[in-house]
Scaffold this motif. Sequence first.
Motif, short mmCIF file in Angstrom:
data_model
loop_
_atom_site.label_atom_id
_atom_site.label_comp_id
_atom_site.label_asym_id
_atom_site.label_seq_id
_atom_site.Cartn_x
_atom_site.Cartn_y
_atom_site.Cartn_z
N SER A 88 -4.46 -3.31 7.91
CA SER A 88 -3.28 -4.05 7.48
C SER A 88 -2.46 -3.21 6.51
N LYS A 118 -0.63 -0.52 8.42
CA LYS A 118 0.48 -1.07 9.21
C LYS A 118 1.70 -1.31 8.32
N ASN A 119 1.43 -1.75 7.10
CA ASN A 119 2.53 -2.07 6.22
C ASN A 119 2.90 -0.91 5.29
N ILE A 132 1.17 0.65 2.97
CA ILE A 132 0.78 0.55 1.56
C ILE A 132 -0.35 1.52 1.30
N GLU A 134 1.60 -6.05 -3.61
CA GLU A 134 2.19 -5.39 -2.44
C GLU A 134 2.04 -6.27 -1.19
N LEU A 135 0.81 -6.82 -1.06
CA LEU A 135 0.53 -7.60 0.15
C LEU A 135 1.33 -8.90 0.18
N LYS A 145 4.34 -9.14 -0.91
CA LYS A 145 5.68 -8.75 -0.48
C LYS A 145 5.79 -8.69 1.04
N VAL A 146 4.72 -8.19 1.68
CA VAL A 146 4.81 -8.07 3.14
C VAL A 146 4.28 -9.32 3.85
N VAL A 170 1.29 -10.69 3.88
CA VAL A 170 -0.10 -10.75 4.32
C VAL A 170 -0.88 -11.74 3.46
#
Lengths: 490, 267, 442
Positions: C103, C106-107, C109, C184-185, C187-188, C190
């Motif tokens: 994950s 993919k994003n 990070i 961070e997660l 923000k995307v 997840v």
Amino acid sequence: MSTYGVLGLLFLIAIFGFFFGRIKALSSADGDIKKLHSLPQFYGLNAVFLAFFPPLLVLVIWTFAQSIFVDERIKRELSPWILAEQKNINLVISEVDRLSDGLKVSVELGSLTYQQISAKTVGLGGIENILNASGVFLTDDIQAPILAAARLKFYMETLGNSFRNWLVIIGSIIGLVWALTQAKLNFRARPRVEQMILVLLAAAATLAIFTSVGIVLSMLFEALRFFGMHPWTDFFFGSTWAPSFSAGSELSILPLLWGTLYISFVALLVAVPIGLYAAIYLSEYASRPVRAFAKPLLEVLAGIPTIVYGLFALTTFGPFLRKFFGDGGFLGVEWMSDSRSVITAGVVMGMMLIPFVSSLSDDIINAVPQSLRDGSYGLGATQSETVRNVILPAALPGIIGAILLAASRAIGETMIVVLGAGAVAKFAGNPLEALTTITTRIVSQLTGDLEFDSAETLVAFALGLTLFTITLGLNVLALYIVRRYREQYE
Amino acid sequence: MKDQLNSDREASLSNGMPKITAENVNVYYEEVHALKDVSVKIEQNAVTAFIGPSGCGKSTFLRCLNRMNDTIDICKITGRILLENEDIYDAKVDPVQLRAKVGMVFQKPNPFPKSVYDNIAYGPRIHGLASDKSELDDIVEQSLRRAAIWDEVKDRLDAPGTGLSGGQQQRVCIARAIATSPDVLLMDEPCSALDPIATAQVEELIDELRQNFCVVIVTHSMQQAARVSHRTAFFHLGSLVEFGDTEKIFTNPEDPRTESYITGRIG
Amino acid sequence: MTDTTPTNSLFKTSDRTKSRNAAEKRFRVYGIIAIFIGLFMLLVLASTIVLRGTSAFQQTFITLDVELLESKLDKKGNRNIDDIKKVSTFGYNPILVNAVRGSLEKNGIETSLKKKELSGIISKSAPSQLREYVLADVSRIGQTIEFRFLANGWIDGYLKGRYTRESVANSKFASAEQFDLIDELIKVGVVEKKFNLDFILGADASDQRPEASGIGVAVVGSFYMMLVVLLLSLPLGVAASVYLEEFAKKNLFTDLIEITISNLAAVPSIVFGILGLAVFINYVNLPQSTPLVGGLVLTLMTLPTIIISTRASLKSVPPSIRDAALGIGASKMQMVFHHVLPLAAPGIFTGTIIGMAQALGESAPLLLIGMIGYIATNMPANISEGLLAPNSAMPAQIYEWAKRADPAFVERAWGGIIILLIFLLTMNTLAVVLRRKFERRW
């Protein structure tokens, strides 16, 4: 046949009795309902009562008596071995229970026969596999005395149950036959049925007495066992509460009583002035809309479960107090080392008691006749003078009764102190320190793994009995005062 | 005796200025119009009786005179009631002070659950009428004497007032009311809960009180009104029907309704 | 005696009256203050419950694509369920770590966190969730499937403001770096906070996994207890009341019953717990921690309340009805069962509901019969299990959570209280509605 099976059979016999009794009565009157003494269903009900209730009573009493008798017998059987091997009696007993249950299941499943068990052809080694095959798993290796005891238990229970079942069913059939022979034209079925209903009603009313007796006896027996193990002088007059699971516990109620009374006192200190002033305002001053709004809202406080107050004390009010009085608090003092304290529990308990005091006082103030108010106003007294000089003195006995009831509540309250008061048993005066109470100790001594043979566990029953006596005394006194007060103005 | 009473009545009637003047008094309990446009002048040193069938508004009017109706939330009053030219419903008037000047005795004897002494001393105490204990003792004794019950209770002043007989209780209540030395004494059917002997005692007392107080009495007993009062007001369905000398009302009423009531046709 | 000088004018308020009126005002203010304190306390309590409890209904979830690697789950590759069962939950951890890594990749990070810290953001219940999923259908191995996992309690606490980077500085359970990663997660998309139905319907979890615990099983436990209370206390209470109110002659015995009932109503609830422990569990050998025993104890506790209110509603049926029934030749029993009881029924039901609401919120006796310290993980499968299998009850579950050390459980305790109060509110409203609708004024 299992207990449920017998019950089911009793139901069937009763239903059969109802219809057959009805039919038989009707046919004795040649189908003419007017010739019967009572309505046909009463003949049916008569059969139900005779065929169902006496055997049911036998069933219940036999079952209880048998379980007690068998338990005692097994204990007697095992006690030399337990003493010799230094075993824990509760563990041994539960193992015996499991094993004999396993035997029962195996017989039901057919993997063992009754003969095999009674002839003791299955030894220690074989039994485990057979039980495993029946889906009964045993934790430890079985020892010979346990297997013997389990066999004995299984044997006694099987025998007892089949005796019981026969007795119950035969009794039921006798009742049925008797009722059916009675189901004739001139039999006065309705009065008979009503008499039996009355007996049932009276029995239900007597339950209250049984409950009370049960409360007293159950605590009394265990408390007596406690006093057999521990000197009563230490319990009532000692100065220390220090249970230790090795030897030499000191179990005195006095420090607990101190904590209980201290916290209850704080609670009443909060609840009585607020509750009383609120009651006075609501009954003497408030306009109808204000009363209709404020009174039910205040009473909501009484409907909130005590666990909510307990949690509030532990996680909200206690930490709030610590912000002021605790280490590094706003006041810069270090008076409070724990969120749990006398004040924490006391004030929160006071919150809970406000509506209790206010609605009782409200009732009592309202019972003061209007003529006394008029008399006072007519002399030119202000409302507050009337309240202070006429109404409160007139209502004083009732209000004292209400406060006593609130005190009894406070002393017996459990959840708030369990969560908010702490576990320190001593004679401390600082209200910001944690103290413990009778109810808290009852909970802590009676939860977790219990050994009903140690003074440390049994002391809870002595504590409970003392608590019961204190609250009962307060209640009786309060109810007596309030009743006297009401009679005065009726 | 009769002459004596008549001459007394003459004397009182010639006294001049009224003690209480009511002008266009209306009383409403929420929707109910309980008292309609009552105007009346009540004189000093006389006994005025309010009579009428029950629910006619006579008690309501009496309670207006010392603002006892203030204690009932839903009660609304219009009009003026003057006590010696001062409107008692004026915003400046404190009902507490008013009631010290206009005392009240109630239908049922209502002694406080305290000693006889404390019952009498209650009024003087709250109004601060005595500066020390001996003065208070004096007031208590005087009041009890004037209520003609001193001899009966002087030995048990510390006993609870609720322990006395009905007639004694009512006289203690009267003593309690006069202990604050009011100008006016209102009595709301003071004898209705008493037996005939006690009634006679209280009626005798009323006649004596008249010399010092303006007495207003509500009664449903016409005989009582005839016996004790000089002036009589007849109320019917919330209105003041007729007001005048007692003798005239009972012998020669002007209004047919008064006559019907007196002769027992309505009531 | 009478003094009519102008100094005595009504229009002039004397000093004494002024001070008396001031005292009057003060007194009135005390009353208002008392009411306000009472209402303020209610407000504080209510707002505490709402503020601290509502967050329990939301939970932080992490959505990940999980590749169910054959190499980890089925090394032999023959999809033999027995072999796959041998892979313990521990064996699923690497799969989770891979999923997190995937994950992140993919994003786009980047992170320096180690394996253990990466899997640490997910609840400890995730591996068993995966394992159950795989065991349900082994053919799923090898596929890549989107999963929604609970985030670890610490991460959830971070999102709810319970922990900050400073407060976990010395913690071995969570770290500031993990929180950075979570930011961070979020923000995307997840990681997100969502409504958590499992809190209401789910089972309790061990104290390592506050995020996975729910109150559902305890609600069912409470339900079975209330079932016992209803089935026993209503008939018994009505029978006793009918006897005492309609049939009992006034004698020493009935006096004794009356006194006993009024005193039982005021006996501390914990005493009933002691009774339950001593009689039902020790003496009769009923199984511990079960709703049956809880229900029996609460029945005994509730009976006096129900009897008192039932008698009040029987009393309120006017004698004229009784006379009418007796007058046409009904027996006393027929009069009671045909006329009095039906007329008193709304009052009886109201009293019963209020009594049951009281019983539902009661916790002290449940502590003694073993309904705490027990983790209620399984929904009872049928009625007999519901009554006879150990379970918890709402107040006992709340108490259990309140005792646990992790503050995440305190949030759940308050959440549980909200649910408990919703039940109580519903019951009381029902009682009020019943009373309003059917109450007869004679």
